[in-house]
Scaffold this motif. Structure first.
Motif, mmCIF file in Angstrom:
data_model
loop_
_atom_site.group_PDB
_atom_site.id
_atom_site.type_symbol
_atom_site.label_atom_id
_atom_site.label_comp_id
_atom_site.label_asym_id
_atom_site.label_seq_id
_atom_site.Cartn_x
_atom_site.Cartn_y
_atom_site.Cartn_z
ATOM 1 N N ALA A 41 1.031 -1.737 0.103
ATOM 2 C CA ALA A 41 0.196 0.218 0.233
ATOM 3 C C ALA A 41 0.879 0.214 -0.375
ATOM 4 C CB ALA A 41 -0.736 0.445 1.465
ATOM 5 N N GLU B 268 -1.461 3.088 -4.816
ATOM 6 C CA GLU B 268 -2.020 3.181 -4.480
ATOM 7 C C GLU B 268 -3.541 3.181 -3.804
ATOM 8 O OE1 GLU B 268 0.265 0.790 -6.317
ATOM 9 O OE2 GLU B 268 0.560 1.128 -3.944
ATOM 10 N N PHE C 225 -6.437 -5.570 -0.247
ATOM 11 C CA PHE C 225 -5.106 -5.120 0.007
ATOM 12 C C PHE C 225 -4.969 -6.832 0.739
ATOM 13 C CE2 PHE C 225 -6.298 -1.446 -1.591
ATOM 14 C CZ PHE C 225 -5.093 -0.444 -1.827
#
Length: 558
Positions: A368, A372, A470
């Protein structure tokens, strides 16, 4: 209190482009060689290896940035007492800028080994030079006008893959969306790019259609393609916190060090948005910033960084009088080493979910970053995992996403997450924690991206239209490359060291030594490690003493 904010840009620029005095210039002379250039002569060309750092003794040079499309812009004019270069200059990497003589100039050239020698030998002067080099790389990344140009949909899976690769390696780049740029659209059509495929224009003008990360790295000169014949004192496989720590301490103590990693420096820690419980950083620091400092620090002491370079095998070389071990690379090259440090870490586990591979990079992510986070603006997203990395990612993504749903397999976060993160999550209103939950299905067309995620909780399945998921669940060791060398591992595949090993005939393994003499393991890949950044860095520092002891023992038995 007076407001110093207006002075900050000026202070930063002075640190970025300092003027050195006569005494400093004299200290630098013994490390360099004087060269002269005519007006308009090019000293350094963007996209080609830099010869080193140039200090202006007389005259002036113009620094400018230029991309593969021919767009150029001035950056600064350097006069007597100022110097060129950025952190890539330490290793002779391809230049990110052009350096042209504005008029006849006399320069002092410090080639990369001499530059590193100066920085170590002249501590105060070296500190000022290092700070300038680092600030310049940061500025180039922020400007986005240097390095490769990515033409294509910024949110396509392959474009995101390339952006993430460049971002994690600290490489400047910029993206041009053909939906808003007619020239880019024409370029894509000219090179026959399929829908969603990016076209990359490298600084030297080379054009690549949807390249692999490795192909892009070769094009921009990241990959060291030289054949290495020398024997290294230590080859470190993995450039996460443990590997970088080993590199810094080993290189600073005079050992010949090679560091290899197939992706980027930083490892899993490099993808952490903010580490708040690392010693000495009370306000926290991003994993990228922390490991980038270590990456530069290792180069400062002369460690050779081979990134990306994929290691496929470790072989014994008992017939070699200089080096006991051979590290084999995927591209056919090999590295000879007297000792080897296994610091290859662990990767986030891929859950057993149908169609998972179809959506990796197309809605399913294992990291992340800001890239993103931009995709998730004002959207509801899912995140799987209950450890610290998952918690850090959830807090980070919550700044952009409208809501973050954490799916945790266990009954709570208490068993696997630090208290400060649990409290931070509880205090973030747009994070929901769903316990005893497991993802069961992914839906959507891979060409369009993820469309929905289904999970099960207490036997009841729920589905939501999430476009981004995620995964930070569990970890498997990165040890496939060790499969043929007979290294002892535990039931989960993590490397055994020291007292965890069965008794070995005629020798006692050091605490971080493996079942193979001269092969050590540190960080997340090691069985019994604490799986924390601080622990990994500590092991990297500790293993260097054991490497010295092994090398000394090997010398005494010759």
């Amino acid at each position: 209190m007076p407001d110093d904010a207006p002075n900050e840009p000026l202070k930063r620029r002075r640190e970025m482009f300092p003027h050195l005095g006569v005494a400093d210039i004299e200290r630098m002379r013994r490390f360099g060689e004087v060269e002269r250039f005519a007006a308009n002569e090019r000293l350094v060309t963007s996209g080609t290896p830099s010869p080193g750092l140039f200090l202006v003794l007389r005259g002036a040079v113009a620094i400018g940035q230029r991309d593969g499309l021919g767009h150029s812009a001035p950056i600064v004019r350097l006069t007597a007492g100022q110097f060129s270069g950025e952190v890539g200059t330490l290793a002779g990497r391809p230049s990110l800028v052009d350096v042209v003589a504005a008029r006849e100039v006399e320069m002092l050239l410090l080639r990369p080994p001499a530059l590193r020698g100066l920085i170590v030998a002249e501590a105060d002067l070296g500190e000022r030079i290092m700070r300038a080099l680092i600030l310049r790389r940061v500025a180039l990344i922020e400007r986005g006008g240097s390095g490769p140009v990515l033409l294509g949909d910024p949110e396509s899976g392959d474009s995101l893959r390339l952006q993430s690769f460049l971002h994690r390696n600290g490489q400047p780049y910029h993206v041009v969306d053909p939906a808003h740029d007619g020239e880019a659209a024409t370029f894509l059509e000219q090179y026959g790019a399929a829908p969603g495929e990016p076209v990359v224009v490298c600084p030297d003008g080379s054009v690549l259609v949807n390249p692999t990360n490795e192909a892009l790295a070769r094009c921009i000169g990241m990959v060291d393609s030289e054949t290495r014949t020398e024997a290294f004192d230590v080859a470190i496989v993995g450039a996460g916190p443990a590997g970088l720590s080993t590199a810094v301490y080993a290189a600073s103590e005079g050992l010949r060090v090679a560091v290899l990693d197939c992706r980027a420096f930083g490892g899993q820690a490099g993808a952490s948005a903010r580490i708040e419980n690392y010693f000495g950083f009370p306000t926290g620091i991003s994993g990228q910033a922390l490991t980038a400092r270590a990456f530069v620090q290792a180069q400062k002491f002369g460690a050779d960084m081979l990134i990306p370079a994929k290691v496929v095998e470790l072989r014994s070389a008992t017939a070699d009088p200089e080096a006991r071990w051979t590290v084999q690379l995927e591209d056919g090259r090999s590295i000879r080493a007297r000792t080897v440090v296994v610091a290859s870490g662990a990767r986030y586990r891929r859950p057993d979910v149908p169609r998972l591979a179809e959506f990796e990079g197309h809605g399913v992510f294992y990291w992340a970053s800001a890239i993103e986070a931009r995709l998730c603006e004002r959207e509801e997203i899912g995140l799987v995992g209950g450890g610290n990395s998952a918690g850090q990612a959830a807090v980070f993504l919550a700044r952009s996403a409208s809501r973050v749903h954490m799916l945790v397999r266990g009954p709570s976060l208490a068993a696997s997450m630090s208290r400060y993160l649990i409290d931070r999550i509880a205090g973030t209103p747009n994070i929901d924690v769903v316990t005893r939950a497991a993802v069961t299905r992914l839906q959507g067309d891979p060409s369009q991206g993820l469309a929905a995620v289904a999970w099960s909780r207490d036997g009841v399945e729920t589905s939501r239209p999430w476009r981004h998921l995620f995964l930070f669940a569990g970890a498997d060791p990165e040890t496939e490359w060790l499969g043929s060398c007979g290294l002892a591992v535990d039931a989960s595949g993590f490397v055994l060291t020291g007292s965890a090993l069965e008794p070995i005939a005629n020798r006692t393994a050091a605490s971080l030594e493996t079942s193979l003499p001269g092969v050590f393991a540190v960080g997340d890949v090691r069985s019994g490690s604490v799986k924390r950044v601080g622990g990994a860095i500590g092991e990297g520092a500790a293993v260097v003493a054991q490497i010295h002891a092994h090398l000394e023992g090997a010398r005494s038995t010759r």
